[in-house]
Design a protein around this motif. Structure first.
Motif: not given
Ligand SMILES: [Zn+2]
Ligand SMILES: [Zn+2]
Length: 315
Positions: A11, A108, A112-113, A209, A250, A272
């Protein structure tokens, strides 16, 4: 095949606060009462004897994992952990310094990615070639938008490296060097994709995710996770948090255990980690997952490990 973790948080970045750091020091010092800590070795032994939540801290950077061999580097997600990866690639501390072609797979496009990409130093070098892979057809535009002048001083396009953007089809299987990469769609707001990377009979699955609800029955993923040497699994929440955050996309460590045991996985990597979870909470979630596995699957032999920055596996 080598696997390395560069960012393990979910996140948003979650650095240890000064308050938490002080709290940790106080607890560590309380363990040293009456102990002989008169030299470096004795101090190191004491640190090794501490509970995990005191001997380490579980990252602060968001999702970034590499899978590599001597000639090919795959980067799974471009979270903030990618900044350190870039620095180590440039200094030659990590990966074959004679090769400057890197393959970046994006699960995705949530921030945060991708938030490490603007700080990934290799983009400055004209000799570097970056091959991006994603299922999102406008992903090149989205990555450019992240570095639009309103949000960031330098555009992605203007960086001297060569960049190629490859849009993946559903269920497309691709080969890069000795690696075969396949993918599977996960249940997450606006979707997310798991990647399975295989080479020389070894298999790593990166499945972050994802929420497993009635609409996305966990069993449907067992063949994809099947017999993986390592399953990297979204364990952001505990059960109470999951109940209050239905549809946030999640999962929990216990659901990871169900997936790993039933898919005959060797190692389950809890990944994560919630930005709201401190080190102690992450360790409690790990304990809970172990108890759950021992109770529900007494003969299971899955090794459960908390993913952490800098952690490496040789497969
Ligand atoms: Zn994430
Ligand atoms: Zn997400």
């Amino acid at each position: 095949m080598k696997l390395k973790f560069w960012g393990v948080r979910g996140s948003i970045n979650s650095p240890l606060s000064p308050e938490k750091y002080r709290e940790k020091i106080e607890k560590v010092l309380s363990f040293s009462y009456g102990e002989d800590i008169s030299d470096k070795k004795k101090i190191s032994d004491l640190i090794d004897s501490l509970p995990a939540h005191l001997s380490t801290t579980y990252g602060g950077n968001t999702s970034c994992v590499t899978v590599s061999d001597d000639s090919t580097l795959l980067i799974l997600d471009a979270g903030s952990g990618m900044r350190n990866l870039g620095n180590e690639l440039i200094s030659g501390k990590f990966f074959n310094s004679g090769i400057s072609e890197y393959n970046i797979f994006l699960s995705h496009l949530h921030l945060d990615h991708i938030n490490g990409l603007p700080f990934f130093s290799p983009v400055h070098f004209p000799t570097v070639r970056l091959n991006f892979y994603s299922h999102y057809k406008d992903f090149e535009k989205m990555l450019e938008l992240q570095q639009d002048f309103n949000f960031f001083p330098v555009s992605l396009k203007s960086r001297p490296s060569t960049k190629k953007f490859n849009v993946l089809k559903e269920d497309e299987v691709i080969s890069i060097g000795n690696f075969t990469v396949s993918s599977k769609k996960l249940n997450h707001p606006n979707g997310s994709y798991a990647f399975s990377v295989e080479s020389s009979g070894k298999k790593v699955v990166y499945a972050t995710d994802a929420e497993y609800t009635a609409g996305t029955v966990l069993e449907a993923f067992f063949p994809f996770f099947g017999k993986a040497d390592i399953l990297i699994f979204d364990t952001q929440y505990d059960f109470n948090e999951l109940a209050g955050r239905f549809s946030f996309g999640h999962s929990t460590a216990e659901i990871g255990v169900d997936a790993a045991v039933n898919s005959e996985v060797k190692k389950l990597l809890l990944f994560h980690h919630n930005h709201e979870s401190d080190d102690e909470k992450i360790c409690l979630m790990y304990d809970s997952a172990k108890k759950y596995m021992n109770y529900k699957y007494p003969s299971a032999s899955v090794e459960i490990i908390i993913a952490n920055e800098g952690m490496e596996f040789d497969l």
